[in-house]
Scaffold this active site. Sequence first.
Site, mmCIF file in Angstrom:
data_model
loop_
_atom_site.group_PDB
_atom_site.id
_atom_site.type_symbol
_atom_site.label_atom_id
_atom_site.label_comp_id
_atom_site.label_asym_id
_atom_site.label_seq_id
_atom_site.Cartn_x
_atom_site.Cartn_y
_atom_site.Cartn_z
ATOM 1 N N LYS A 18 -11.037 8.748 -10.962
ATOM 2 C CA LYS A 18 -12.259 8.191 -10.587
ATOM 3 C C LYS A 18 -13.113 9.323 -9.902
ATOM 4 C CE LYS A 18 -12.320 7.397 -6.513
ATOM 5 N NZ LYS A 18 -12.053 7.296 -5.246
ATOM 6 N N ASP A 146 -9.966 0.435 -4.268
ATOM 7 C CA ASP A 146 -10.528 0.912 -5.729
ATOM 8 C C ASP A 146 -9.846 0.458 -6.997
ATOM 9 O OD1 ASP A 146 -12.121 3.065 -4.657
ATOM 10 O OD2 ASP A 146 -10.929 4.402 -4.413
HETATM 11 P P1 ATP Z 1 -8.860 7.289 -3.303
HETATM 12 O O1 ATP Z 1 -9.964 8.038 -4.060
HETATM 13 O O2 ATP Z 1 -8.928 5.838 -3.480
HETATM 14 O O3 ATP Z 1 -8.843 7.622 -1.686
HETATM 15 P P2 ATP Z 1 -6.555 9.167 -3.394
HETATM 16 O O4 ATP Z 1 -6.804 10.023 -4.612
HETATM 17 O O5 ATP Z 1 -6.893 9.633 -2.125
HETATM 18 O O6 ATP Z 1 -7.485 7.781 -3.504
HETATM 19 P P3 ATP Z 1 -3.943 8.448 -4.197
HETATM 20 O O7 ATP Z 1 -3.747 9.517 -5.153
HETATM 21 O O8 ATP Z 1 -4.344 7.192 -4.826
HETATM 22 O O9 ATP Z 1 -5.009 8.658 -3.296
HETATM 23 O O10 ATP Z 1 -2.607 8.498 -3.409
HETATM 24 C C1 ATP Z 1 -2.781 7.785 -2.037
HETATM 25 C C2 ATP Z 1 -1.448 7.402 -1.460
HETATM 26 O O11 ATP Z 1 -0.803 6.422 -2.311
HETATM 27 C C3 ATP Z 1 -0.426 8.358 -1.714
HETATM 28 O O12 ATP Z 1 -0.060 8.683 -0.223
HETATM 29 C C4 ATP Z 1 0.858 8.017 -2.579
HETATM 30 O O13 ATP Z 1 1.839 8.214 -1.960
HETATM 31 C C5 ATP Z 1 0.429 6.431 -2.643
HETATM 32 N N1 ATP Z 1 0.720 6.073 -4.070
HETATM 33 C C6 ATP Z 1 1.400 4.859 -4.469
HETATM 34 N N2 ATP Z 1 1.581 5.028 -5.889
HETATM 35 C C7 ATP Z 1 0.735 6.032 -6.284
HETATM 36 C C8 ATP Z 1 0.657 6.177 -7.586
HETATM 37 N N3 ATP Z 1 0.905 5.633 -8.731
HETATM 38 N N4 ATP Z 1 -0.180 7.353 -7.631
HETATM 39 C C9 ATP Z 1 -0.687 8.144 -6.574
HETATM 40 N N5 ATP Z 1 -0.264 7.831 -5.296
HETATM 41 C C10 ATP Z 1 0.514 6.724 -5.290
#
Ligand code: ATP
Length: 294
Positions: A18, A146
């Site tokens: 995303k 999200d």
């Molecule tokens: P956003 O853009 O919505 O802020 P992000 O990319 O910053 O998302 P994610 O990669 O979705 O963040 O990870 C956020 C947290 O969710 C991490 O600390 C991780 O441990 C937890 N998590 C649980 N399941 C998953 C998964 N399938 N993939 C990634 N992270 C996960």
Amino acid sequence: MSDGPASGAGLTEPAPAKVNLYLHVVGKRADGYHLLDSLVGFVAVADRLHLEPGSAAPGLTVSGPFAAAVPDDDGNLAWRAVARLAAHAGRPADIAVHLDKQLPVAAGLGGGSADAAAVLRALVRLWDFDPGDPELAAIAEALGADVPVCLAGGSRFVGGIGEDLAPGPPLAGLAVVLANPGVPLATRDVFRARTGAFSSPGRFAADPAAGPQDLIERLAALRNDLTAPAVTLCPPIGDVLAALAAAPGCRLARMSGSGPSCFGLFADAAAAARAAEGLAAAEPGWWVRAGHFL
Ligand code: ATP
């Protein structure tokens, strides 16, 4: 964790990255959640989910370069999506889910949300579930802010805390480079570090006849309001933005979500591929991928 997906019949679903093409923080609710206004698109750089229904060994396995950074138990959003929909549908959660984790974690690319949404999409097909069931939207919302936009896919203006979706301008085919400095950054910390006034919404009327240049000019007039606090917490983001902006053919460089991943929009796929090659060679510690919007 296993080394690869289980064999046999099943369904494979991509969970594309995303990207927030702009992100304005427009307010804050009494419960502490920030109200956002953003244009979200999805890029053909993705995690992969493989689901096998009726499995004798249900549960989650994870492989891929970022496997170690995510839970491999029921704390993983991919598994929580199975559990929630199974409970609602009154079915056993007898699904073997394999997650090939290709996207960096806590990166601003919504990887966990994309994984949960991909699982919901796959289960809708496997279980012949009504995609218009309002409970599906409620489950998506409960899984994470999200998840609704990741479930919808495409180009979307997103409002509220993520539940208010409206069609966005055409993005398909737009060439992009994603770059991440290899340092995780927690969304919560970035919002906490944000100071100053709230922004006005940046949402614009999508003109389907306008070309990419018009879109890029509109985007250039908008911002990601989380960039300043994110750079304060994680200075390498500034280096990523500078490197993308300096790459030949880059028309706009910006941070996605709460960072630290950034993206550059490029004139064409060849320029994006050259830029990604150059960045990866110059910064071996960075995660860099060229792609296009879906
Ligand atoms: P956003 O853009 O919505 O802020 P992000 O990319 O910053 O998302 P994610 O990669 O979705 O963040 O990870 C956020 C947290 O969710 C991490 O600390 C991780 O441990 C937890 N998590 C649980 N399941 C998953 C998964 N399938 N993939 C990634 N992270 C996960």
